[in-house]
Write a protein that holds these residues in place. Structure first.
Motif, PDB file in Angstrom:
ATOM      1  N   MET A 158       0.833  -1.204   0.000  1.00  0.00           N
ATOM      2  CA  MET A 158       0.000   0.000   0.000  1.00  0.00           C
ATOM      3  C   MET A 158       0.870   1.257   0.000  1.00  0.00           C
ATOM      4  O   MET A 158       0.535   2.244  -0.646  1.00  0.00           O
ATOM      5  N   HIS A 163       0.188   3.703  -3.409  1.00  0.00           N
ATOM      6  CA  HIS A 163      -0.529   4.984  -3.315  1.00  0.00           C
ATOM      7  C   HIS A 163       0.181   6.116  -4.050  1.00  0.00           C
ATOM      8  O   HIS A 163      -0.438   6.796  -4.878  1.00  0.00           O
ATOM      9  N   VAL A 180      -1.289   8.093  -7.430  1.00  0.00           N
ATOM     10  CA  VAL A 180      -1.500   9.549  -7.451  1.00  0.00           C
ATOM     11  C   VAL A 180      -0.761  10.175  -8.625  1.00  0.00           C
ATOM     12  O   VAL A 180      -1.336  10.965  -9.396  1.00  0.00           O
ATOM     13  N   THR A 240      -5.418  -3.750 -10.179  1.00  0.00           N
ATOM     14  CA  THR A 240      -5.061  -4.041  -8.785  1.00  0.00           C
ATOM     15  C   THR A 240      -4.865  -5.527  -8.547  1.00  0.00           C
ATOM     16  O   THR A 240      -4.188  -5.918  -7.604  1.00  0.00           O
ATOM     17  N   GLN A 289      -8.765  -0.905  -1.495  1.00  0.00           N
ATOM     18  CA  GLN A 289      -8.223   0.383  -1.094  1.00  0.00           C
ATOM     19  C   GLN A 289      -8.199   1.401  -2.234  1.00  0.00           C
ATOM     20  O   GLN A 289      -8.400   2.584  -1.998  1.00  0.00           O
ATOM     21  N   VAL A 290      -7.966   0.972  -3.452  1.00  0.00           N
ATOM     22  CA  VAL A 290      -7.839   1.898  -4.588  1.00  0.00           C
ATOM     23  C   VAL A 290      -9.092   2.762  -4.784  1.00  0.00           C
ATOM     24  O   VAL A 290      -8.978   3.971  -4.945  1.00  0.00           O
ATOM     25  N   GLN A 323     -11.131   3.802  -2.599  1.00  0.00           N
ATOM     26  CA  GLN A 323     -11.131   4.787  -1.515  1.00  0.00           C
ATOM     27  C   GLN A 323     -10.116   5.888  -1.781  1.00  0.00           C
ATOM     28  O   GLN A 323     -10.379   7.063  -1.534  1.00  0.00           O
ATOM     29  N   TRP A 324      -8.943   5.524  -2.271  1.00  0.00           N
ATOM     30  CA  TRP A 324      -7.942   6.535  -2.616  1.00  0.00           C
ATOM     31  C   TRP A 324      -8.448   7.443  -3.733  1.00  0.00           C
ATOM     32  O   TRP A 324      -8.206   8.646  -3.718  1.00  0.00           O
ATOM     33  N   LEU A 346     -10.699  10.268  -2.537  1.00  0.00           N
ATOM     34  CA  LEU A 346     -10.117  11.288  -1.658  1.00  0.00           C
ATOM     35  C   LEU A 346      -9.287  12.285  -2.455  1.00  0.00           C
ATOM     36  O   LEU A 346      -8.858  12.010  -3.570  1.00  0.00           O
ATOM     37  N   SER A 351      -9.760  13.010  -6.227  1.00  0.00           N
ATOM     38  CA  SER A 351     -11.203  13.150  -6.440  1.00  0.00           C
ATOM     39  C   SER A 351     -11.540  14.297  -7.390  1.00  0.00           C
ATOM     40  O   SER A 351     -12.497  14.199  -8.159  1.00  0.00           O
TER      41      SER A 351
END
Length: 194
Positions: A108, A112, A116, A134, A156-157, A159-160, A163, A167
């Motif tokens: 993770m 991340h 990004v 993923t 998790q992806v 959710q990232w 955010l 987003s």
């Protein structure tokens, strides 16, 4: 267990005087005869399907471990923020992604920052549809009392992506078509760069 103690005549007369002055809580119920103790009532237990099970009996009761709905269902229930015609083509796998990133084998902490930079870089170049792979994840349930979720990056992806700072760059996220990875990948439709 101790035997119940019998009241002496003096104690019994004192008790009778107290009982005469007391008002009953439930006056409709009948009084027991003096000197006779009423039998205690058995507690009423409502039978549930699991209460009637016997040791070793097989059940067909399936109880999911997750409180939340499955991820695919949650993403599918999300409102469509893009053109319906393009959305339909994208879900059927008719639109080819312009770029892709594969997060297989990453932790993770590694995945991340890669995600990004990939998403923000793709938006700055002007790409509209990218594919984030993923993987489905390995089944690592150790049989303990608390179930462990497999596919950490798969969960998790999204959710990232919901955010900041991602987003503001994303218009729509949906699971990919089978020919682009199925449940182990996501289509990410990006906003136009302004």
């Amino acid at each position: 267990m101790r035997k119940p103690r019998h009241l002496s005549s003096e104690e019994r007369s004192l008790w009778d005087r107290v009982a005469e002055r007391a008002t009953p809580l439930h006056p409709t119920q009948s009084k027991p005869a003096p000197g006779i103790e009423p039998k205690p009532k058995k507690p009423i237990v409502q039978q549930t399907p699991l209460a009637r099970l016997k040791v070793g009996q097989k059940t067909n009761v399936s109880r999911p471990h997750d409180i939340m709905r499955p991820l695919v269902d949650r993403l599918g229930a999300a409102p469509v923020n893009m053109d319906n015609k393009s959305f339909g083509k994208m879900k059927r796998g008719k639109i080819k992604p312009e770029a892709r990133i594969d997060l297989h084998g990453m932790t993770m902490a590694e995945a991340h920052p890669e995600l990004v930079s990939f998403i923000l870089g793709s938006q700055s170049v002007g790409r509209r549809l990218v594919l984030v792979i993923t993987g489905k994840g390995k089944d690592r349930d150790d049989g303990g009392p608390i179930p462990t979720r497999h596919g950490i990056l798969r969960h998790q992806v999204p959710q990232w992506l919901a955010l900041a700072p991602l987003s503001q760059a994303i218009l729509q996220v949906t699971p990919a078509h089978l020919k682009h990875g199925g449940h182990g990948a996501y289509y990410v439709y990006l906003r136009r760069n302004r």
